[in-house]
Design a protein around this motif. Structure first.
Motif, PDB file in Angstrom:
ATOM      1  N   MET A 230       0.910  -1.233  -0.004  1.00 17.90           N
ATOM      2  CA  MET A 230      -0.029  -0.084  -0.046  1.00 17.90           C
ATOM      3  C   MET A 230       0.897   1.292  -0.032  1.00 17.90           C
ATOM      4  N   LYS A 231       2.058   1.215  -0.685  1.00 24.27           N
ATOM      5  CA  LYS A 231       2.825   2.335  -0.581  1.00 24.27           C
ATOM      6  C   LYS A 231       2.030   3.425  -1.208  1.00 24.27           C
ATOM      7  N   VAL A 232       1.282   3.380  -2.299  1.00 19.99           N
ATOM      8  CA  VAL A 232       0.590   4.287  -3.168  1.00 19.99           C
ATOM      9  C   VAL A 232      -0.792   3.893  -2.897  1.00 19.99           C
ATOM     10  N   PRO A 233      -1.581   4.421  -1.606  1.00 13.78           N
ATOM     11  CA  PRO A 233      -2.613   3.929  -1.367  1.00 13.78           C
ATOM     12  C   PRO A 233      -3.855   4.372  -2.409  1.00 13.78           C
ATOM     13  N   ASN A 234      -3.604   5.387  -2.741  1.00 11.96           N
ATOM     14  CA  ASN A 234      -4.717   6.129  -3.863  1.00 11.96           C
ATOM     15  C   ASN A 234      -4.637   5.086  -5.066  1.00 11.96           C
ATOM     16  N   ARG A 235      -3.762   4.417  -5.036  1.00 12.55           N
ATOM     17  CA  ARG A 235      -3.573   3.492  -6.537  1.00 12.55           C
ATOM     18  C   ARG A 235      -3.632   2.056  -6.488  1.00 12.55           C
ATOM     19  N   THR A 236      -3.908   1.797  -4.975  1.00  7.82           N
ATOM     20  CA  THR A 236      -3.812   0.498  -4.374  1.00  7.82           C
ATOM     21  C   THR A 236      -5.168  -0.360  -4.558  1.00  7.82           C
ATOM     22  N   PRO A 237      -5.313  -1.181  -5.224  1.00  8.52           N
ATOM     23  CA  PRO A 237      -6.743  -1.859  -5.514  1.00  8.52           C
ATOM     24  C   PRO A 237      -7.365  -2.008  -4.120  1.00  8.52           C
ATOM     25  N   MET A 238      -8.703  -1.835  -4.106  1.00  8.11           N
ATOM     26  CA  MET A 238      -9.557  -1.921  -3.001  1.00  8.11           C
ATOM     27  C   MET A 238      -9.492  -1.446  -1.757  1.00  8.11           C
ATOM     28  N   VAL A 239      -8.543  -0.596  -1.506  1.00  6.22           N
ATOM     29  CA  VAL A 239      -8.211   0.135  -0.517  1.00  6.22           C
ATOM     30  C   VAL A 239      -9.019   1.228   0.272  1.00  6.22           C
ATOM     31  N   LEU A 240      -9.414   1.875  -1.027  1.00  4.93           N
ATOM     32  CA  LEU A 240     -10.284   3.079  -0.768  1.00  4.93           C
ATOM     33  C   LEU A 240     -11.619   2.601  -0.667  1.00  4.93           C
ATOM     34  N   TYR A 241     -12.004   1.522  -1.369  1.00  8.84           N
ATOM     35  CA  TYR A 241     -13.488   0.984  -1.282  1.00  8.84           C
ATOM     36  C   TYR A 241     -13.680   0.611   0.349  1.00  8.84           C
ATOM     37  N   ASN A 242     -12.647  -0.220   0.871  1.00  8.88           N
ATOM     38  CA  ASN A 242     -12.743  -0.727   2.188  1.00  8.88           C
ATOM     39  C   ASN A 242     -13.034   0.545   3.297  1.00  8.88           C
ATOM     40  N   SER A 243     -12.375   1.526   3.103  1.00 13.00           N
ATOM     41  CA  SER A 243     -12.439   2.625   4.097  1.00 13.00           C
ATOM     42  C   SER A 243     -13.103   3.907   3.821  1.00 13.00           C
ATOM     43  N   MET A 244     -13.341   4.037   2.477  1.00 18.08           N
ATOM     44  CA  MET A 244     -14.274   5.188   2.189  1.00 18.08           C
ATOM     45  C   MET A 244     -15.580   4.918   1.523  1.00 18.08           C
ATOM     46  N   ILE A 245     -15.799   3.718   1.164  1.00 13.98           N
ATOM     47  CA  ILE A 245     -17.162   3.415   0.303  1.00 13.98           C
ATOM     48  C   ILE A 245     -18.027   2.366   1.321  1.00 13.98           C
ATOM     49  N   ASN A 246     -17.128   1.347   1.692  1.00 15.55           N
ATOM     50  CA  ASN A 246     -17.981   0.425   2.530  1.00 15.55           C
ATOM     51  C   ASN A 246     -18.526   0.848   3.714  1.00 15.55           C
ATOM     52  N   PRO A 247     -18.086   1.723   4.565  1.00  9.46           N
ATOM     53  CA  PRO A 247     -18.664   2.385   5.633  1.00  9.46           C
ATOM     54  C   PRO A 247     -19.916   3.111   5.490  1.00  9.46           C
ATOM     55  N   ILE A 248     -20.301   3.605   4.087  1.00 15.26           N
ATOM     56  CA  ILE A 248     -21.048   4.582   4.073  1.00 15.26           C
ATOM     57  C   ILE A 248     -22.378   3.879   3.042  1.00 15.26           C
ATOM     58  N   ALA A 249     -21.833   2.760   2.503  1.00 14.52           N
ATOM     59  CA  ALA A 249     -22.741   1.928   1.523  1.00 14.52           C
ATOM     60  C   ALA A 249     -24.014   1.597   2.443  1.00 14.52           C
ATOM     61  N   GLY A 250     -25.229   1.892   1.755  1.00 13.72           N
ATOM     62  CA  GLY A 250     -26.436   1.908   2.692  1.00 13.72           C
ATOM     63  C   GLY A 250     -27.077   2.944   2.817  1.00 13.72           C
ATOM     64  N   TYR A 251     -26.363   4.194   3.173  1.00 17.83           N
ATOM     65  CA  TYR A 251     -26.910   5.383   3.373  1.00 17.83           C
ATOM     66  C   TYR A 251     -27.819   5.843   2.271  1.00 17.83           C
ATOM     67  N   THR A 252     -28.931   5.864   2.510  1.00 21.29           N
ATOM     68  CA  THR A 252     -29.947   5.931   1.496  1.00 21.29           C
ATOM     69  C   THR A 252     -29.602   7.395   0.484  1.00 21.29           C
ATOM     70  N   ILE A 253     -29.445   7.130  -0.945  1.00 17.36           N
ATOM     71  CA  ILE A 253     -29.116   8.241  -1.543  1.00 17.36           C
ATOM     72  C   ILE A 253     -30.124   8.423  -2.806  1.00 17.36           C
ATOM     73  N   LYS A 254     -30.299   9.369  -3.607  1.00 19.78           N
ATOM     74  CA  LYS A 254     -30.878   9.359  -4.899  1.00 19.78           C
ATOM     75  C   LYS A 254     -30.027   8.841  -5.961  1.00 19.78           C
ATOM     76  N   GLY A 255     -28.598   9.080  -5.887  1.00 16.26           N
ATOM     77  CA  GLY A 255     -27.770   8.704  -7.072  1.00 16.26           C
ATOM     78  C   GLY A 255     -26.453   9.165  -6.706  1.00 16.26           C
ATOM     79  N   CYS A 256     -25.449   8.977  -7.836  1.00 14.22           N
ATOM     80  CA  CYS A 256     -23.958   9.150  -7.598  1.00 14.22           C
ATOM     81  C   CYS A 256     -23.674   9.952  -8.590  1.00 14.22           C
ATOM     82  N   ILE A 257     -22.519  10.935  -8.421  1.00 17.91           N
ATOM     83  CA  ILE A 257     -21.943  11.604  -9.589  1.00 17.91           C
ATOM     84  C   ILE A 257     -20.366  11.302  -9.527  1.00 17.91           C
ATOM     85  N   TRP A 258     -19.646  11.212 -10.492  1.00 19.42           N
ATOM     86  CA  TRP A 258     -18.439  10.743 -10.610  1.00 19.42           C
ATOM     87  C   TRP A 258     -17.361  11.386 -11.611  1.00 19.42           C
ATOM     88  N   TYR A 259     -16.124  11.520 -11.051  1.00 20.53           N
ATOM     89  CA  TYR A 259     -15.133  12.389 -11.892  1.00 20.53           C
ATOM     90  C   TYR A 259     -13.898  11.652 -11.741  1.00 20.53           C
TER      91      TYR A 259
END
Length: 477
Positions: A230-259
């Motif tokens: 994980m020397k370059v975490p922002n380019r390491t597979p799955m590690v941002l999902y684990n910490s920045m998406i999984n904890p909020i997944a399920g919070y009811t949203i209308k949709g997503c924007i992505w850039y």
């Protein structure tokens, strides 16, 4: 020593038995909840403990029990959006949590890399055009913001660092410019409160936002197993999902924007597969069906300036990644892509003009999700080419008002013959078509438009929405 050991065991047993009633940081005062639906509220308590959630907009109480791991989740119905503030009380037999100043409206997740992360105040020596004036005028208690703090982990996490806040100059200056302009226009046009959840990290690759299971079918992507990986975490597979998406997944949203996409420009062939997998799997994790997913096509930029000589030209031309993103708009259900061919900057990967990108995303949502009519929100797209002697006739979709170059000469078309050598071409707009030819190509077989790393697009719909770069060929270079 034996007595100390027994005391320690007793202490930890007592702590585990009497777990504190707790919710993750995605819930809190000032939060905004999605209207007219059942929203998920969850947290932790003692195993088997009954939890009661009491929203102030209803006389009804909603109850559930903590499972064997102490996790509980309760669904509560929400009313229609309004500017009235509410309160939620969460309690067990001994503890109580109160969240106040809550609004009901439309909630959107904003994610991606640095062009989503770039705050209204800009980056150092990289301004947001008009950002300071917009910050000054940004106070709006009906726009609520929360930023997920950067984090990475080899294992899935259950909480984040962040807190909801009203839009003020102090909070807006630190928030995503793309996200803020998006939410601001939604608030203005829908006349309902807007909540924005920002989870982004500059320089991140798409696979960093995907879970271990999502990446299982991609054999060439190596998953990390130790912190050394994980020397370059922002380019390491799955590690941002684990910490920045999984904890909020399920919070009811209308949709997503992505850039995002700049960090994947070197692997354009793989991008539609990764993007499609991520979108479909995020939707499954959220459990809300095919929620809307709108994204920015990356803007033109001189990628050769940040690449080694062996990664320049050919398939390392970022136009191939823009093409891959265009394919995703067709292949993935209920997505939409906004084109930014007119606002890229040759020497800065972060375009100053964030308002245009954010508002084009909002126009997409207003048209496709909320059903507003009378305006254009989709760029014209290349449909087909027909050969007529030494000319190529190009036709386009989504151009009911025809095409325009705003009175300027079209300079970004190229044609090639069977030798696959491209030459600058003369191009003329004929209503909703474009005629392309070159004195150097007597029998054209392929056409490209703005198919370069950096270019300023010069072909638009009459409503002012730019065409993406495109090509009629499938050649490797």
């Amino acid at each position: 020593m034996k007595n100390i050991y027994i005391l320690l065991i007793t202490f930890f047993v007592v702590i585990s038995v009497h777990a504190e009633l707790k919710t993750p940081a995605i819930f809190g005062r000032n939060m905004l909840l999605q209207q007219n639906t059942e929203v998920n509220i969850w947290g932790w308590a003692n195993k088997g403990q009954t939890i009661t959630v009491s929203p102030s907009w209803s006389t009804q109480k909603y109850a559930g029990k903590a499972d064997n791991a102490g996790k509980w989740m309760i669904k509560i119905p929400t009313p229609a959006a309004s500017y009235e503030t509410y309160e939620i009380n969460i309690s067990d037999n001994k503890n109580k949590i109160t969240f106040d100043n809550i609004l009901i409206g439309e909630v959107w997740l904003c994610s991606g890399q640095s062009n989503m992360e770039m705050p209204m105040k800009g980056f150092k020596n990289q301004p947001v055009l008009g950002g300071n004036e917009a910050i000054l005028k940004s106070k709006n208690k009906n726009i609520r913001l929360i930023t997920v703090k950067r984090a990475s982990s080899l294992t899935t996490q259950n909480d984040i660092i962040g807190e909801w806040a009203e839009a003020t100059p102090e909070t807006v200056k630190e928030f995503s410019a793309t996200g803020y302009y998006y939410g601001k226009l939604l608030n203005e046009m829908l006349d309902v409160p807007i909540g924005l959840i920002l989870s982004s990290w500059g320089g991140s690759s798409i696979e960093a936002w995907m879970s271990k299971d999502m990446l299982a079918e991609f054999n060439d992507i190596k998953l990390p197993t130790t912190k050394e990986d994980m020397k370059v975490p922002n380019r390491t597979p799955m590690v941002l999902y684990n910490s920045m998406i999984n904890p909020i997944a399920g919070y009811t949203i209308k949709g997503c924007i992505w850039y995002q996409g700049e960090s994947n420009y070197e692997r354009s062939d793989q991008y539609p597969l990764l993007f499609g997998k991520m979108v479909n799997e995020w939707r499954k994790v959220w459990g809300q069906g095919e929620f809307p997913f709108y994204y920015c096509q990356i803007a033109p930029y001189n990628y050769a300036s940040i690449s080694t000589p062996d990664k320049q030209g050919g398939k390392f031309n970022s136009a191939f990644l823009r093409e891959a993103q265009s394919k995703s708009a067709i292949q993935v259900p209920d997505v939409g892509m906004v084109v930014l061919m007119d606002i890229g900057e040759e020497n800065c990967i972060h375009p100053q003009n964030k308002k245009t990108g954010g508002e084009r995303l909002a126009m997409m949502a207003l048209g496709k999700t909320y059903g507003l009519k009378g305006f254009a929100y989709e760029s014209p797209t290349f449909k087909e080419m027909v050969l007529e002697e030494n000319k190529v006739i190009l036709t386009f979709e989504n151009a009911p008002m025809w095409l325009t170059a705003f009175g300027k000469e079209l300079k970004e078309f190229e044609v090639a013959g069977a030798d696959k050598v491209f030459y600058p071409a003369k191009a003329e707009i004929k209503r909703s078509k474009v005629e392309v030819s070159s004195d150097k190509v007597s029998k054209p077989v392929a056409v490209r438009y703005a198919f370069k790393d950096f270019v300023v697009g010069d072909l638009f719909s009459t409503e002012g929405l730019p065409l993406s770069s495109f090509r009629s060929d499938n050649w490797d270079k």
